[in-house]
Design an enzyme around this catalytic site. Sequence first.
Site, short mmCIF file in Angstrom:
data_model
loop_
_atom_site.label_atom_id
_atom_site.label_comp_id
_atom_site.label_asym_id
_atom_site.label_seq_id
_atom_site.Cartn_x
_atom_site.Cartn_y
_atom_site.Cartn_z
N CYS A 2 -4.09 9.87 20.09
CA CYS A 2 -3.38 9.28 21.22
C CYS A 2 -3.74 7.81 21.41
CB CYS A 2 -3.68 9.98 22.54
SG CYS A 2 -3.46 11.75 22.46
N ARG A 27 -1.21 5.99 16.46
CA ARG A 27 -2.26 6.92 16.92
C ARG A 27 -1.69 8.29 17.29
NH1 ARG A 27 -6.78 3.92 18.05
NH2 ARG A 27 -7.64 5.65 19.22
N TRP A 73 -0.79 12.50 20.54
CA TRP A 73 -0.92 13.39 19.38
C TRP A 73 -1.54 14.65 19.94
CZ3 TRP A 73 -4.98 15.83 16.79
CH2 TRP A 73 -4.67 16.34 15.52
N ASN A 99 -7.16 9.44 26.16
CA ASN A 99 -7.29 9.62 24.72
C ASN A 99 -8.65 10.26 24.48
OD1 ASN A 99 -8.23 7.30 22.10
ND2 ASN A 99 -7.48 9.36 21.90
N GLY A 100 -8.66 11.43 23.84
CA GLY A 100 -9.94 12.10 23.59
C GLY A 100 -9.81 13.59 23.83
N GLU A 454 -6.08 12.43 -4.77
CA GLU A 454 -5.37 11.51 -3.90
C GLU A 454 -3.84 11.67 -4.07
OE1 GLU A 454 -5.97 9.88 -1.38
OE2 GLU A 454 -4.46 8.30 -1.25
N LYS A 458 -1.18 12.84 -1.07
CA LYS A 458 0.02 12.07 -0.67
C LYS A 458 1.24 12.99 -0.63
CE LYS A 458 -1.60 9.30 0.58
NZ LYS A 458 -2.86 8.65 0.69
N GLU A 461 1.06 15.42 2.36
CA GLU A 461 1.19 14.90 3.73
C GLU A 461 2.56 14.35 4.07
OE1 GLU A 461 -1.50 10.88 3.09
OE2 GLU A 461 -1.27 11.66 5.10
N HIS A 477 -11.18 28.33 -14.82
CA HIS A 477 -12.08 29.15 -14.01
C HIS A 477 -11.36 29.81 -12.84
CE1 HIS A 477 -15.46 27.89 -16.40
NE2 HIS A 477 -15.04 26.64 -16.29
N LYS A 573 -2.22 8.15 12.50
CA LYS A 573 -2.89 7.18 11.63
C LYS A 573 -4.40 7.11 11.89
CE LYS A 573 -2.70 3.86 8.58
NZ LYS A 573 -2.62 4.38 7.20
#
Length: 578
Positions: A2, A27, A73, A99-100, A454, A458, A461, A477, A573
Amino acid sequence: MCGICASIGKENEVQDVVLGLKKLEYRGYDSSGIALLGDEKISCVKSVGQIKNLEKKIDKNLCCPVVIGHTRWATHGVVSEENAHPHISQDGQFAMVHNGIIENFEKLKTQLDVCLYSQTDTEVFVNLIASKTGETLFRLLQAAKEVVGSFAVALIHKNENKIFVAKRQSPLAVAVSKTKSMAASDISVFAGKFDFCYILDDNQFAVMEDGKVDFFDENGKKIQKNPVFIGDFDFFEETLQEKYFMQKEIKEQPVALRKEFFKYFSECPNLDFEALKKCKSLHFVACGTAYHSCLLGAQFVQQFCKKPCSVSIASEFRYARQTFSKKCLYVFVSQSGETADTIACAKLVKEKGCKVMCVTNVPYCTLEQMSDFVFPTFAGKEIAVASTKAYTCQVFALLCFALLLSGVDKKESLKNFVKEFEVLPFQEKLLKEICKFKKVFFIGRQQDYVTALEGSLKLKEIAYLNCIGIAAGELKHGTLALIDNQTLVIAISTQERLKEKMESNILEVKARGGKVLLLSNLQHNFTPEFRIDLPDFEECFMPIVSIVPLQQLAFFYSLALGFNPDKPRNLAKAVTVE
Ligand code: F6R
């Protein structure tokens, strides 16, 4: 996560807060809202989805001297207008944005005699404040003592032309001019409006008025704070020629790396390498993409400095039963410098009396302020949620750091690399073929294994594809059981010394009917179904070269499925909650 933004003054407070929220949208963008204080009455406008939806609901000429705003968020409660901030206390006296996370909100809820309209911890917090008696600042101080968890809040009372703010473990800054005061989660909101700002430390409070701000400690004692000069920041407004920020940021990578090279080798990083050389080992800590940079950073330091390195995921590191060593340098890598888990680990390391170095992309971020050594990256502002240029800049930074620490002189090859490195157009016709596969695995060894991790992150997400990155030698394995003729294996092979090993792993895949997309700069002794030829550079540069087509693949895949690659669902983000 947030973002919060608040403004008090005689100018365009409503528009400034909405503009501020847009800058903070990275955010979180599940829902947003503002509370307006006028004629001793609080009113709210809220909307689900991006800030542009909120904007549509607000009259462009709306004026109000006191405004608080929020972009959310979701943590507690589904995405809905009820759960969107600001939240109002049941008695209608207070409105708050937060925010939190308030960890003990369920317990506090049982102690309050109120009927709640939302599922949020914030509504509990604002009602806790309302349940106290006395001046608003005093009530906020009292409530802050009772809540467990993290917060950056802005609070208004319906009869006071003031904004009360407080901070613990979530970022918050305040700026003031002759005509207005603003508070925000991120100082980029102040760009162009203020010359100076104040960054609040944990358990600090402020009372903002029109052109005035007073700071207080957790006991309500007035304190002085030193301002930070905003003019130091590289806050150019982001404009978009491409349709998406991710596309722009992928393209910007060569320029960003050139800038970084110049900063490290012409201006010289402001780092005491003699002190750093005394460390006997290094421990890298980060989350997500930044963790992948750490995996490469550790390989570079081991290769060039011959010092033992270890790497941890921050959310694991903070709860591990481990020993700390004062001879070890702990390196924290974070684009935003605000990631809650990474910050918690840095704090833990400091408490143990060990040295902390950070590699961050945002000046004056929380992580930077608590570090003994700072090695900045120069990617410039990254807006798309999926990290691209920040990642390659982290990898390049860690390579340069390893070289500077080792004393190995590779300046000329670094210079040639940044001169020649370019982003080549993506073969879009390949996409059609790749999109047919619903099962995708990424494989590689050593540095190519990191690229596999990586690349798969990508694709997960932004295209929501269930894929994994796996060490090529690990396939047999267990995972090999999943390979059939419906499977695509994306194999990255950039290291001559491991070429034959990779070939064996790829042939094992082909023997089970799996199809192969090979990304390589080397000559191989088999024919893959699909191939992306990588430009040929020295081995240590190849992680930067090989990730670019995978970033592009994820971007175009996401578009092909009709998603917005800049704003993937469920993500934000800056991850400022645990
Ligand atoms: C993925 C991504 C995230 C971040 C992670 C850490 O594309 O961007 O995995 O890397 O959330 O963020 P920072 O680097 O800000 O600590």
